[in-house]
Design a protein around this motif. Structure first.
Motif, mmCIF file in Angstrom:
data_model
loop_
_atom_site.group_PDB
_atom_site.id
_atom_site.type_symbol
_atom_site.label_atom_id
_atom_site.label_comp_id
_atom_site.label_asym_id
_atom_site.label_seq_id
_atom_site.Cartn_x
_atom_site.Cartn_y
_atom_site.Cartn_z
ATOM 1 N N PRO A 123 0.159 -0.550 -8.090
ATOM 2 C CA PRO A 123 -0.689 -0.437 -6.700
ATOM 3 C C PRO A 123 -2.420 -0.477 -7.032
ATOM 4 O O PRO A 123 -2.967 -0.687 -5.975
ATOM 5 C CB PRO A 123 -0.004 0.703 -6.177
ATOM 6 N N GLU A 124 -2.654 0.725 -7.945
ATOM 7 C CA GLU A 124 -4.138 0.896 -7.938
ATOM 8 C C GLU A 124 -4.813 -0.494 -8.316
ATOM 9 O O GLU A 124 -5.799 -0.604 -7.634
ATOM 10 C CB GLU A 124 -4.195 1.860 -9.123
ATOM 11 N N ARG A 166 -4.897 -2.675 -5.263
ATOM 12 C CA ARG A 166 -5.764 -2.177 -4.372
ATOM 13 C C ARG A 166 -7.485 -2.611 -4.632
ATOM 14 O O ARG A 166 -8.185 -2.920 -4.018
ATOM 15 C CB ARG A 166 -5.761 -0.635 -4.051
ATOM 16 N N THR A 169 -7.963 -6.375 -4.357
ATOM 17 C CA THR A 169 -8.293 -6.668 -2.942
ATOM 18 C C THR A 169 -9.500 -6.431 -2.251
ATOM 19 O O THR A 169 -10.151 -6.981 -1.482
ATOM 20 C CB THR A 169 -7.134 -6.280 -2.034
ATOM 21 N N GLN A 170 -10.168 -5.670 -3.159
ATOM 22 C CA GLN A 170 -11.470 -4.930 -2.568
ATOM 23 C C GLN A 170 -12.664 -5.687 -3.236
ATOM 24 O O GLN A 170 -13.360 -6.311 -2.695
ATOM 25 C CB GLN A 170 -11.718 -3.652 -2.821
ATOM 26 N N LYS A 184 0.758 -1.231 -0.085
ATOM 27 C CA LYS A 184 0.066 -0.079 -0.071
ATOM 28 C C LYS A 184 0.961 1.195 0.029
ATOM 29 O O LYS A 184 0.376 2.360 -0.579
ATOM 30 C CB LYS A 184 -0.811 0.026 1.242
ATOM 31 N N GLU A 185 1.853 1.041 0.593
ATOM 32 C CA GLU A 185 2.655 2.593 1.038
ATOM 33 C C GLU A 185 3.760 2.678 0.115
ATOM 34 O O GLU A 185 4.220 3.968 -0.418
ATOM 35 C CB GLU A 185 3.214 2.488 2.578
#
Lengths: 290, 261
Positions: free
Chosen positions: B234-235, B238, B241-242, B214-215
Motif C-alpha cells: 500500500p505504501e 500511495r 499515485t503521487q 487506501k483503507e
C-alpha cells in the motif's frame, strides 16, 4: 452543451371515428355472431339438439385426452430439454435424436406408428422379458410381475392408451425445445452464482434456473396445449371416440352432414378461443410482473 | 469425503496457491503463466485494464473457469484436479459478482437461506436466523422480504455479500463489486467490505476502487495482458499515485496515469 429544441412538437390528435371503426376487432364480432346463430339452432332445431347431445361425450374425452397427453408430454419434454442443454454427450445425443426424429415425422403418421408398430414391439419385448424372468427365477417376490409381463396381450392395450402415448411422445419433442429455450434464456450469472455457493448442477437447475425458466415459457406452453387440443382430433383414425370421431359417427347415423360438422367445429372453437383468452391474460399478467 | 483424503500440498499459511496457470479463450490468451500465493487473512487487491485477465484469474480460483494448465490449491484442496469434488471447495469460497446475480424469483431472505439449506443442510429456522443476522450486519434488516427487483443496486450487492457470507466461507472473492453501482451507493458496499477485511477475512478483490486500496488492501497486484506485471505494498502504491515515476513498470505507470486523471 445546452440542448435547444426549437422544433415544435406535433400536437396529439383525436383519432377520427372512421379509423376507430376499422380498428374494432371485427373478427371477434363475426365469430360471436356465428356462435349466437349456432346456439340459436341448438335451442330451436331438433337435429342440432340431437347432434349436440350425441357429441357431448366426445368433448369430454377430447379434453381428458389432451390433459393427460399434455401432462405426459411436459414430463418427457423436461427430461429431453435437460438433455438438450446438458454437456453430457450421451444424454445430449439421445435427446437430440428424439427431438429431431419426432419433429420430422407428421403427427398423423406418428400416431399410427405408435399404435401399430411401437406398441406391439414394446409388448413383445415385455413378454420376452417376463418369460426370461420366469425361466431364470425359481421363486421370489418378482414372480407375480414376471407372470403378468409374460401374459400381457396386445388386446389389453386399448387404442385410447396408444393414442395418448403417441400424442405425448410427439408433443414431448416440442416441449423439450420450449424447455431448452426457457433454460437458455436465463442469464449465465444465475447458474454461476448458484454453483459458486456450492450447489450441484442439478440443485442449481431445480431451485434457481427452472423456476425462472418455466415462468418465462408459460405462454408457449399454453399455446402448445391449444395446438394439442386441436391435434387430438387426429386420433380419430385410431377410432378413439373423441369429438371428431363422434362427429363422423353422428353423420353416418343421421346423414345430417351440415349440422354435425357445424356443431363439431363450433365446439372446438369454443374450447380453443376460451383457452387462448386465458393465455392472453397470462401473458399480460407476466408482462406486468416483469 | 474423498477430498479430505487428498494430502494437502501446502501446510503453511497459504490458503490460495496458484502455480503457473495458463488459460486461453480461443486465440485470446487470458492468463499467461500466472503464479500467486495468498496467505490466510490477507486482503489482496488486483487491478489493471479490462481484458487483462483479472476476472479470469478470480474465476479460476473457484473453478468457474477451468485453467488450461497449471495448479490451483485452495485450502489444501487441488481444485485443478479432475477427481476433486468442486462443490465442496465452492462452499468454502464465497463469490460476489459485478452484476450481483441475485435470484430474482426469491426474496432477499430466501436468496440467503437457499444454499444454507441445500448445501450446508441447515434447518429452515437456523438458516433464517443466520440470514436475518447477516442482513442486519450489512445494514438492511428491513429488506428481508423484498424481492431483488425492489432493491437498489447497493442493497442488491449487500444482499449478495450476505448470501456468500451465510455459507461461512474461508475466502471471499469480489469480482468488480462496485463497478455497476451509482457513485453514492459505492460507499455502502465498500463499508461492508472494509468491515469484513478488518475481521480478518481472506479476500481477493478485483476492482478499480482505489478507496478500498487506501483503507484495506495489504497487497496490490497489477495485471495486464494475462500476466502479473507488478506487485506493490500500500505504501508503494500511495507513493506511485503521487509520483508516477515511482511505479516500477512502464505499463503500471501508463495505466495509473489514465485512471488518476
Amino acid at each position: 452543451m445546452a440542448i435547444t429544441s426549437e422544433v415544435e412538437r406535433p400536437q396529439p390528435k383525436l383519432i377520427p371515428w372512421t379509423k376507430k371503426l376499422t380498428q374494432l376487432p371485427w373478427w371477434a364480432l363475426i365469430i360471436l355472431l356465428a356462435g349466437v346463430l349456432i346456439v340459436y339452432f341448438l335451442f330451436t332445431s331438433p337435429t342440432y339438439q340431437d347432434a349436440f347431445s350425441f357429441l357431448r361425450a366426445g368433448v369430454r374425452l377430447t379434453i381428458l385426452v389432451s390433459l393427460i397427453a399434455f401432462g405426459l408430454s411436459l414430463i418427457l419434454g423436461l427430461i429431453a430439454g435437460l438433455g438438450r442443454v446438458s454437456k453430457n454427450v450421451v444424454s445430449y445425443t439421445i435427446s437430440s435424436f428424439y427431438v429431431e426424429v419426432i419433429r420430422g415425422i407428421p403427427l398423423l403418421v406418428l400416431l399410427i406408428y405408435f399404435a401399430y408398430v411401437v406398441t406391439p414391439l414394446a409388448l413383445q419385448f415385455l413378454n420376452w422379458l417376463g418369460t426370461a424372468m420366469l425361466q431364470n427365477l425359481t421363486i421370489g417376490p418378482l414372480m407375480g410381475l414376471a407372470h403378468s409381463l409374460a401374459d400381457l396381450n396386445i388386446q389389453n392395450v386399448d387404442m385410447l392408451a396408444r393414442a395418448i402415448a403417441g400424442l405425448a411422445f410427439a408433443y414431448g419433442a416440442f416441449e423439450a425445445e420450449v424447455f431448452r429455450a426457457g433454460i437458455e434464456s436465463i442469464e449465465r450469472g444465475q447458474m454461476e452464482a448458484a454453483r459458486s455457493l456450492g450447489m450441484s448442477y442439478f440443485q442449481a437447475m431445480r431451485y434457481v434456473i427452472l423456476p425462472q425458466a418455466i415462468r418465462r415459457v408459460l405462454p408457449p406452453f399454453g399455446n402448445d396445449f391449444i395446438a394439442m387440443l386441436k391435434d387430438s382430433s387426429l386420433i380419430s383414425v385410431l377410432a378413439v371416440r373423441e369429438l371428431t370421431q363422434l362427429g363422423k359417427l353422428n353423420r353416418a347415423r343421421t346423414f345430417r352432414t351440415y349440422e354435425t360438422w357445424n356443431t363439431v367445429a363450433f365446439l372446438y372453437l369454443i374450447m380453443t378461443l376460451s383457452l387462448s383468452l386465458l393465455v392472453k391474460f397470462m401473458e399480460r399478467r407476466m408482462a406486468f410482473e416483469e | 469425503m474423498k477430498s479430505s483424503m487428498v494430502e494437502p500440498l501446502s501446510r503453511d499459511d497459504d490458503i490460495i496457491l496458484i502455480d503457473h496457470v495458463y488459460k486461453s479463450f480461443g486465440k485470446t490468451r487470458a492468463l499467461v503463466d500466472v503464479s500467486l500465493r495468498v496467505k490466510r487473512g490477507e486482503v489482496c487487491f488486483i487491478f489493471g485494464p479490462s481484458g487483462g485477465g483479472k476476472s479470469t484469474l478470480l474465476r479460476c480460483i473457484n473453478h468457474l473457469e477451468k485453467p488450461d494448465s497449471g495448479t490451483i490449491i485452495v485450502d489444501g484442496i487441488p481444485v485443478t484436479e479432475e477427481k476433486t469434488n468442486i462443490d465442496k471447495v465452492r462452499a468454502e469460497v464465497g463469490m460476489v459478482f459485478q452484476l450481483f446475480n441475485l435470484f430474482p424469483h426469491l426474496t432477499a431472505l430466501r436468496n440467503i437461506t437457499l444454499a444454507q439449506e441445500k448445501v450446508r443442510r441447515r434447518s429452515k429456522e437456523e438458516a433464517e436466523r443466520i440470514a436475518r443476522e447477516l442482513l442486519g450486519r450489512v445494514g438492511i434488516p428491513e429488506k428481508a422480504d423484498a424481492y431483488p427487483g425492489q432493491l437498489s443496486g447497493g442493497q442488491k450487492q449487500r444482499v449478495a455479500i450476505a448470501r456468500a457470507l451465510a455459507m461461512n466461507p474461508k475466502i471471499m472473492l469480489f469480482d468488480e463489486p462496485t463497478s455497476a453501482l451509482d457513485p453514492e451507493m459505492i460507499k455502502e458496499v465498500l463499508d461492508v467490505m472494509l468491515e469484513l477485511a478488518s475481521e480478518g477475512m481472506t479476500m481477493v478483490v478485483v476492482s478499480h476502487e482505489m478507496g478500498f486500496v487506501k483503507e484495506a488492501a495489504r497487497r496490490i497486484i497489477f495485471m495486464d495482458e494475462g500476466k502479473i506485471v507488478e506487485e506493490m505494498t500500500p505504501e508503494e502504491m500511495r507513493a506511485a499515485t503521487q509520483n508516477l515515476d515511482l511505479a516500477k513498470e512502464e505499463r503500471t505507470r501508463l495505466f495509473l496515469s489514465k485512471i488518476l486523471v
